[in-house]
Motif scaffolding. Structure first.
Motif, PDB file in Angstrom:
ATOM      1  N   ALA A  13       0.821  -1.212   0.000  1.00 45.39           N
ATOM      2  CA  ALA A  13       0.000   0.000   0.000  1.00 45.39           C
ATOM      3  C   ALA A  13       0.854   1.260   0.000  1.00 45.39           C
ATOM      4  CB  ALA A  13      -0.933   0.006   1.216  1.00 45.39           C
ATOM      5  N   GLU A  14       0.250   2.322  -0.491  1.00 47.55           N
ATOM      6  CA  GLU A  14       0.857   3.657  -0.400  1.00 47.55           C
ATOM      7  C   GLU A  14       0.396   4.232   0.935  1.00 47.55           C
ATOM      8  OE1 GLU A  14       0.523   7.972  -2.644  1.00 47.55           O
ATOM      9  OE2 GLU A  14       0.192   6.136  -3.797  1.00 47.55           O
ATOM     10  N   VAL A  15       1.288   4.239   1.909  1.00 47.78           N
ATOM     11  CA  VAL A  15       0.905   4.498   3.293  1.00 47.78           C
ATOM     12  C   VAL A  15       1.054   5.967   3.668  1.00 47.78           C
ATOM     13  CG1 VAL A  15       1.336   3.904   5.700  1.00 47.78           C
ATOM     14  CG2 VAL A  15       1.544   2.139   3.937  1.00 47.78           C
ATOM     15  N   TYR A  16       0.029   6.481   4.329  1.00 53.28           N
ATOM     16  CA  TYR A  16       0.044   7.807   4.947  1.00 53.28           C
ATOM     17  C   TYR A  16      -0.217   7.604   6.443  1.00 53.28           C
ATOM     18  CZ  TYR A  16      -0.791   9.567   0.168  1.00 53.28           C
ATOM     19  OH  TYR A  16      -0.707   9.843  -1.184  1.00 53.28           O
ATOM     20  N   ILE A  17       0.216   8.578   7.251  1.00 53.84           N
ATOM     21  CA  ILE A  17      -0.035   8.473   8.688  1.00 53.84           C
ATOM     22  C   ILE A  17      -0.273   9.859   9.281  1.00 53.84           C
ATOM     23  CG2 ILE A  17       2.381   8.674   9.480  1.00 53.84           C
ATOM     24  CD1 ILE A  17       1.692   6.367  11.480  1.00 53.84           C
ATOM     25  N   THR A  18      -1.098   9.918  10.316  1.00 47.97           N
ATOM     26  CA  THR A  18      -1.319  11.167  11.043  1.00 47.97           C
ATOM     27  C   THR A  18      -0.181  11.331  12.055  1.00 47.97           C
ATOM     28  OG1 THR A  18      -2.681  10.000  12.668  1.00 47.97           O
ATOM     29  CG2 THR A  18      -3.819  11.018  10.807  1.00 47.97           C
ATOM     30  N   ASP A  19       0.619  12.334  11.874  1.00 49.98           N
ATOM     31  CA  ASP A  19       1.773  12.580  12.736  1.00 49.98           C
ATOM     32  C   ASP A  19       1.415  13.721  13.691  1.00 49.98           C
ATOM     33  OD1 ASP A  19       4.289  12.483  13.790  1.00 49.98           O
ATOM     34  OD2 ASP A  19       5.289  13.504  12.132  1.00 49.98           O
ATOM     35  N   TRP A  20       0.823  13.353  14.837  1.00 48.35           N
ATOM     36  CA  TRP A  20       0.339  14.364  15.781  1.00 48.35           C
ATOM     37  C   TRP A  20       1.495  15.064  16.484  1.00 48.35           C
ATOM     38  CZ3 TRP A  20      -4.329  15.146  14.382  1.00 48.35           C
ATOM     39  CH2 TRP A  20      -5.169  14.086  14.026  1.00 48.35           C
ATOM     40  N   ARG A  21       1.280  16.315  16.828  1.00 46.66           N
ATOM     41  CA  ARG A  21       2.320  17.144  17.425  1.00 46.66           C
ATOM     42  C   ARG A  21       2.187  17.167  18.946  1.00 46.66           C
ATOM     43  NH1 ARG A  21       3.357  23.487  15.752  1.00 46.66           N
ATOM     44  NH2 ARG A  21       5.454  23.702  16.646  1.00 46.66           N
ATOM     45  N   ASP A  22       3.306  17.266  19.618  1.00 46.05           N
ATOM     46  CA  ASP A  22       3.338  17.393  21.072  1.00 46.05           C
ATOM     47  C   ASP A  22       2.734  18.742  21.453  1.00 46.05           C
ATOM     48  OD1 ASP A  22       3.968  17.529  23.748  1.00 46.05           O
ATOM     49  OD2 ASP A  22       5.974  16.696  23.511  1.00 46.05           O
ATOM     50  N   ALA A  23       1.650  18.716  22.244  1.00 44.42           N
ATOM     51  CA  ALA A  23       0.909  19.943  22.543  1.00 44.42           C
ATOM     52  C   ALA A  23       1.753  20.992  23.251  1.00 44.42           C
ATOM     53  CB  ALA A  23      -0.319  19.609  23.384  1.00 44.42           C
ATOM     54  N   LYS A  24       2.778  20.565  24.007  1.00 47.01           N
ATOM     55  CA  LYS A  24       3.587  21.560  24.719  1.00 47.01           C
ATOM     56  C   LYS A  24       4.473  22.367  23.773  1.00 47.01           C
ATOM     57  CE  LYS A  24       7.425  18.443  26.038  1.00 47.01           C
ATOM     58  NZ  LYS A  24       6.782  17.124  25.866  1.00 47.01           N
ATOM     59  N   LEU A  25       4.548  21.935  22.521  1.00 45.70           N
ATOM     60  CA  LEU A  25       5.355  22.646  21.529  1.00 45.70           C
ATOM     61  C   LEU A  25       4.514  23.548  20.625  1.00 45.70           C
ATOM     62  CD1 LEU A  25       7.746  19.738  20.442  1.00 45.70           C
ATOM     63  CD2 LEU A  25       8.076  21.440  22.248  1.00 45.70           C
ATOM     64  N   VAL A  26       3.204  23.582  20.839  1.00 45.18           N
ATOM     65  CA  VAL A  26       2.309  24.401  20.012  1.00 45.18           C
ATOM     66  C   VAL A  26       1.991  25.699  20.743  1.00 45.18           C
ATOM     67  CG1 VAL A  26       0.142  24.483  18.740  1.00 45.18           C
ATOM     68  CG2 VAL A  26       1.294  22.281  19.087  1.00 45.18           C
ATOM     69  N   PRO A  27       2.389  26.835  20.200  1.00 48.39           N
ATOM     70  CA  PRO A  27       2.138  28.123  20.875  1.00 48.39           C
ATOM     71  C   PRO A  27       0.648  28.372  21.074  1.00 48.39           C
ATOM     72  CG  PRO A  27       3.728  28.378  19.078  1.00 48.39           C
ATOM     73  CD  PRO A  27       3.159  27.004  18.945  1.00 48.39           C
ATOM     74  N   LEU A  28       0.326  29.133  22.109  1.00 50.89           N
ATOM     75  CA  LEU A  28      -1.059  29.474  22.379  1.00 50.89           C
ATOM     76  C   LEU A  28      -1.703  30.221  21.215  1.00 50.89           C
ATOM     77  CD1 LEU A  28      -0.974  30.600  26.129  1.00 50.89           C
ATOM     78  CD2 LEU A  28      -2.243  28.670  25.174  1.00 50.89           C
TER      79      LEU A  28
END
Length: 410
Positions: free
Chosen positions: A128-143
């Motif tokens: 298969a041609e694979v894709y994935i959801t690469d979620w981000r660490d919330a502490k690294l996302v600015p308010l």
């Protein structure tokens, strides 16, 4: 204060880990006379185990550089297809290989990084041609990037499916949800089906997901239901400290999630480390490295936004909103009955202690307007929660069923 205390402890253990690593290497050094003393190997092994257990960890890499297709080694390259503040859509492009089913693997946002599904991706790459959801660490996302809750999670999934697009000449793409995302994936498919969205998946596979946690409740379910919603808000939600880009953001920290997972099977984890120690003493570095590799990934954790965590606890585990027909998405009811042509495969592990038997299977019953030949259930015999999507049972027994289901509904 909890996050600050954790950071202080983490800093102290990082220094202790470095000293233990130095000590272990010195005790094994042929130039050190003490390395030839009877207890030298025992001391160095004990230091090695401590150093590994207390080391600071960040986001791991997938390290998937190639796959094998029809006996031929094919290079694999990671690409970012769509990037959003709290996550990105990643594609594993197989060099020189065109076509094949497109598969979106939805990684759980439950304290671990998407690399926890390295084995899942690796097994599906040849076909298969694979894709994935690469979620981000919330502490690294600015308010300044705003909030992220369960509604946003569903919006992200729909946007990712639309970005992937259909398979050329092979129908639509496919979606595979591992554990926690089963509920938002199911909701996204229901909404896309109701809208007749042309990018809705051809198949939805859910593995060990808490679709209806009233079925065979586990320790995880009990924890979520025996305390009121306010308890979680007051006791497990903390503020990101000033040292991170997400300073000031309310989160459910990854270290608390890890502590919960470890305590559930504390005896097994202690035995694993004792076995690793014995392997090191015996000079069996290969077996010790296998254990280290697992815990390297298992202990790499990230934070979730407080609003996503609290909303998930309330709607999925306390109110059972989806199976009761009460789940809403931005003021609109999520109707599983709208799913009429997306083939649904529900997979459960016989020994799953996170999502009990029947919790994922409930999705088949909820899809009242989906023909029976578009539904399938698989019980993975002898498999625990982790074994459903990683390890030999996943590779040899579960993955072939997923591939067959995708092919039959392409």
């Amino acid at each position: 204060m909890l996050y600050d205390a954790y950071e202080m402890q983490r800093s102290m253990l990082a220094g202790a880990s470095a000293m233990a690593t130095f000590g272990a290497d010195w005790m094994r050094n042929p130039a050190n006379p003490w390395s030839y003393v009877g207890g030298g190997q025992i001391v160095s092994s004990a230091l090695d185990v401590f150093a590994h257990a207390s080391a600071t960890r960040g986001k791991p890499a997938f390290r998937l550089t190639h796959t094998t297709i029809d006996g031929r080694e094919v290079a694999v390259h990671e690409e970012i297809v769509l990037q959003k503040p709290f996550g990105q859509l990643k594609r594993f492009r197989r060099e020189g290989v065109e076509g094949g089913p497109k598969l979106l693997i939805v990684a759980p946002m439950s304290g671990h990084f998407a690399t926890l599904l390295r084995g899942t991706v690796e097994r599906m790459l040849p076909t298969a041609e694979v894709y994935i959801t690469d979620w981000r660490d919330a502490k690294l996302v600015p308010l300044s990037d705003g909030r992220f809750d369960l509604d946003d999670y569903i919006d992200y999934l729909i946007a990712f499916m639309e970005a992937i697009g259909p398979n050329e000449g092979q129908g639509g793409a496919h979606m595979l949800a591992v554990c926690q995302p089963s509920v938002p994936c199911y909701a996204a498919v229901a909404l896309m089906s109701a809208d007749q969205n042309p990018r809705r998946p051809k198949t939805l596979t859910m593995m060990g997901g808490p679709v209806d946690t009233r079925e065979a409740p586990t320790a995880v379910n009990t924890l979520a239901t025996e305390r009121p919603h306010a308890w979680f808000e007051q006791n497990v939600v903390v503020t990101v400290p000033a040292m991170y880009p997400g300073s000031g953001r309310k989160v459910y920290p990854g270290f608390l999630q890890l502590a919960g997972f470890m305590s559930m099977n504390l005896g097994n984890h202690m035995v694993s480390h004792w076995e690793m120690f014995k392997h090191l003493v015996q000079g069996d570095g290969e077996s010790a490295d296998a254990t280290k590799g697992f815990y390297e990934e298992y202990r790499s954790v990230c934070d979730m936004t407080a609003e996503f965590y609290l909303q998930t606890v309330e709607l999925v585990f306390q109110k059972h909103a989806l199976p009761r027909g009460e789940m809403m998405h931005r003021g609109r009811r999520v109707d599983p009955g709208a799913i009429t042509d997306v083939a649904v495969l529900a997979i459960e592990g016989e020994r799953d202690d996170i999502s009990g038997i029947g919790q994922t299977k409930a999705a088949l019953t909820l899809a009242t307007n989906l023909p029976e030949d578009k539904k399938r259930y698989l019980m993975a015999e002898g498999a625990g929660h982790y074994g459903i999507f990683n390890g030999s049972k996943w590779r040899n027994h579960v993955a072939p069923v997923v591939e067959e289901w995708m092919a039959a509904n392409a």
